[in-house]
Design a protein around this motif. Structure first.
Motif: not given
Length: 155
Positions: A29-35, A118-131, A106-109, A38-42
């Motif tokens: 029931s939670v919009p995907v963009a909100f999820r 930077g791209e490298a750190l952003a991709l690493r962070l996202m890999h940690d959230v979505w492995p 999400v595109a703007h975020l 939220e996963k990027l928040r921590w």
């Protein structure tokens, strides 16, 4: 629309699709963009502090509202969470089937995140959230194929 914006939109669409696919029944029931936000928040709070994340998400939402009217009743609360404002009694139309507003947000975020850390750190962070390795390889290849600079390892 700039090439950077197109890349971030494609990236956001893939990220939202991955998150929608992985959703549990309780998250339905939670919009995907909100999820996604939220996963990027921590990790972003650990990186930039609660105020930093709040500012980043607020800026992304402000930019996204210019392009997606479905976000007009969405706000960022004091805890850095996206919430639907029911001022005037109207429920915002931002559900899991109406993803355009979510994709734009999400595109703007992601665009702000890539710009600031930077791209490298952003991709690493996202890999940690979505492995999921396939998902992350697909995203990295998409960004590289669309013109993002890459740096070869020297060795």
């Amino acid at each position: 629309m700039s090439p950077h914006t197109h890349r971030m939109r494609d990236f956001a669409e893939r990220l939202l699709a991955e998150e929608a696919f992985a959703a549990t029944p309780s998250e339905g029931s939670v919009p995907v963009a909100f999820r996604v936000c939220e996963k990027l928040r921590w990790p972003l709070t650990m990186l930039a502090g609660a105020a930093g994340f709040h500012s980043l998400l607020l800026r992304a939402l402000t930019l996204a509202k210019r392009e997606a009217p479905s976000l007009s009743a969405v706000r960022v609360n004091a805890d850095g969470l996206l919430v639907r404002s029911l001022d005037g009694g109207v429920e915002p139309h931002l559900d899991n089937q109406d993803g355009d507003g979510g994709v734009v947000l999400v595109a703007h975020l992601l665009g702000l995140l890539f710009t600031f850390i930077g791209e490298a750190l952003a991709l690493r962070l996202m890999h940690d959230v979505w492995p999921d390795p396939f998902f992350n390889t697909s995203i990295a290849n998409t960004l590289t194929a669309e013109g993002t600079e890459t740096h070869e390892q020297q060795g």
